[in-house]
Scaffold this motif. Structure first.
Motif, PDB file in Angstrom:
ATOM      1  N   GLN A 228       0.836  -1.206   0.000  1.00 53.31           N
ATOM      2  CA  GLN A 228       0.000   0.000   0.000  1.00 53.31           C
ATOM      3  C   GLN A 228       0.869   1.254   0.000  1.00 53.31           C
ATOM      4  O   GLN A 228       0.616   2.200  -0.755  1.00 53.31           O
ATOM      5  N   LEU A 229       1.895   1.253   0.845  1.00 54.08           N
ATOM      6  CA  LEU A 229       2.727   2.440   1.004  1.00 54.08           C
ATOM      7  C   LEU A 229       3.544   2.736  -0.248  1.00 54.08           C
ATOM      8  O   LEU A 229       3.781   3.894  -0.593  1.00 54.08           O
ATOM      9  N   SER A 230       3.978   1.680  -0.923  1.00 54.00           N
ATOM     10  CA  SER A 230       4.846   1.857  -2.086  1.00 54.00           C
ATOM     11  C   SER A 230       4.076   1.914  -3.400  1.00 54.00           C
ATOM     12  O   SER A 230       4.685   1.920  -4.475  1.00 54.00           O
ATOM     13  N   GLY A 231       2.744   1.937  -3.308  1.00 50.36           N
ATOM     14  CA  GLY A 231       1.950   1.986  -4.536  1.00 50.36           C
ATOM     15  C   GLY A 231       1.989   0.686  -5.301  1.00 50.36           C
ATOM     16  O   GLY A 231       2.144   0.685  -6.526  1.00 50.36           O
ATOM     17  N   GLY A 232       1.883  -0.428  -4.559  1.00 50.10           N
ATOM     18  CA  GLY A 232       1.901  -1.746  -5.207  1.00 50.10           C
ATOM     19  C   GLY A 232       3.280  -2.159  -5.675  1.00 50.10           C
ATOM     20  O   GLY A 232       3.411  -2.983  -6.580  1.00 50.10           O
ATOM     21  N   GLY A 233       4.310  -1.595  -5.037  1.00 56.20           N
ATOM     22  CA  GLY A 233       5.671  -1.928  -5.433  1.00 56.20           C
ATOM     23  C   GLY A 233       6.148  -1.178  -6.652  1.00 56.20           C
ATOM     24  O   GLY A 233       7.239  -1.434  -7.167  1.00 56.20           O
ATOM     25  N   LEU A 234       5.333  -0.228  -7.138  1.00 57.79           N
ATOM     26  CA  LEU A 234       5.686   0.508  -8.353  1.00 57.79           C
ATOM     27  C   LEU A 234       6.627   1.672  -8.070  1.00 57.79           C
ATOM     28  O   LEU A 234       7.206   2.244  -8.980  1.00 57.79           O
ATOM     29  N   GLY A 235       6.744   2.046  -6.793  1.00 58.97           N
ATOM     30  CA  GLY A 235       7.648   3.131  -6.430  1.00 58.97           C
ATOM     31  C   GLY A 235       9.080   2.643  -6.296  1.00 58.97           C
ATOM     32  O   GLY A 235       9.450   1.590  -6.825  1.00 58.97           O
ATOM     33  N   ASN A 236       9.888   3.395  -5.565  1.00 62.06           N
ATOM     34  CA  ASN A 236      11.303   3.050  -5.402  1.00 62.06           C
ATOM     35  C   ASN A 236      11.491   2.119  -4.206  1.00 62.06           C
ATOM     36  O   ASN A 236      12.118   2.467  -3.218  1.00 62.06           O
ATOM     37  N   LEU A 237      10.932   0.902  -4.284  1.00 62.40           N
ATOM     38  CA  LEU A 237      10.985  -0.051  -3.179  1.00 62.40           C
ATOM     39  C   LEU A 237      12.180  -0.985  -3.326  1.00 62.40           C
ATOM     40  O   LEU A 237      12.372  -1.605  -4.378  1.00 62.40           O
ATOM     41  N   THR A 238      12.967  -1.084  -2.240  1.00 56.87           N
ATOM     42  CA  THR A 238      14.026  -2.086  -2.119  1.00 56.87           C
ATOM     43  C   THR A 238      13.666  -2.978  -0.940  1.00 56.87           C
ATOM     44  O   THR A 238      13.397  -2.483   0.155  1.00 56.87           O
TER      45      THR A 238
END
Length: 272
Positions: A228-238
């Motif tokens: 939810q926080l990362s926009g479904g993993g579409l953001g800059n998630l590591t």
């Protein structure tokens, strides 16, 4: 590492004790947000790693925790804690106005840090969440269904595979070893819902650290919140998941690997 400095700020519900691990002309400022029942003094080793890496490090004891004011472990509204953390960020930014700001939240501190990023993400350069209480954490639902919350303190063995960590935790007079309090549990439930509805953090770089044997904040529940926080993993998630590690990955037997992952992520963000 230079000796830590102590400050006292006026918080939303009383005085807030703040610790700084200074660094002259830092590359960045790291703001450490501790977890439930503990205090920022338990992050001495983390701070040492970050100072060596080039950071000036700040961290508060939350209301009702450590050396800050308030009834022990009583948090009636986590939004107030987020506001207190923002006051610490203002202190850090006034000392180092040109340095990028990195927020590092563990466990309950992960929930606070996630809400901080939703409210004040424009002042952040990166967000790091360790074993974060976000997403589908079922403990509040289970406790609130009971007529009386049981006096079951956190098991020291759940923190780390290193028995010395649990022993130090048990002996620490600033750690709360009693039961959770109903208003705090209710505040957890409300803030989990608020964070779930609070939107994603866009392109803010996010590092998620978690042990796959975390029995206090299970991995699967946190993953819901991270998505939810990362926009479904579409953001800059590591994402870094550590096999066999328990709740406190910064205190785990593989902490050298965790610290290397942390500093490598920050190098990537800072050199961008």
């Amino acid at each position: 590492m230079a000796d830590a400095r102590e400050y006292v700020l006026s918080g939303t519900r009383g005085t807030v004790a703040v610790r700084e691990w200074p660094r002259e002309r830092p590359r960045y400022v790291a703001l450490v947000v501790h977890g439930y029942g503990e205090h920022v003094g338990r992050y001495e080793e983390v701070a040492g790693v970050l100072v060596t890496h080039g950071a000036a490090v700040f961290g508060p004891d939350h209301m009702g925790h450590g050396r800050s004011a308030g009834e022990r472990v009583l948090v009636e509204d986590f939004e107030d804690v987020v506001t207190d953390v923002h006051a610490v960020a203002d202190l850090a930014r006034s000392a180092h106005p040109d340095a990028p700001l990195v927020l590092i939240g563990h466990s309950m501190g992960g929930l606070i840090a996630a809400r901080y990023a939703q409210r004040y993400g424009d002042v952040l350069t990166a967000l790091v969440l360790s074993g974060p209480v976000i997403g589908d954490w079922e403990l509040p639902r289970r406790l609130l269904a009971l007529d009386e919350i049981p006096d079951t303190p956190i098991s020291p063995a759940a923190l780390s595979r290193d028995p010395a960590v649990g022993a130090a935790y048990t002996a620490d007079p600033l750690v709360w070893h009693g039961p959770m309090k109903r208003p705090t549990v209710e505040a957890f439930a409300r803030t989990l819902d608020t964070a779930a509805k609070g939107g994603d953090i866009g392109r803010l770089p996010l590092l998620w650290l978690h042990g796959d044997d975390d029995r206090l904040v299970p991995l699967a529940g946190s993953r819901v919140g991270i998505e939810q926080l990362s926009g479904g993993g579409l953001g800059n998630l590591t994402e870094r998941i550590y096999p066999g590690a328990r709740h406190e990955v910064f205190n785990e037997t593989n902490k050298a690997e965790v610290f290397a992952d942390l500093t490598r992520f920050l190098d990537g963000v800072l050199t961008g």
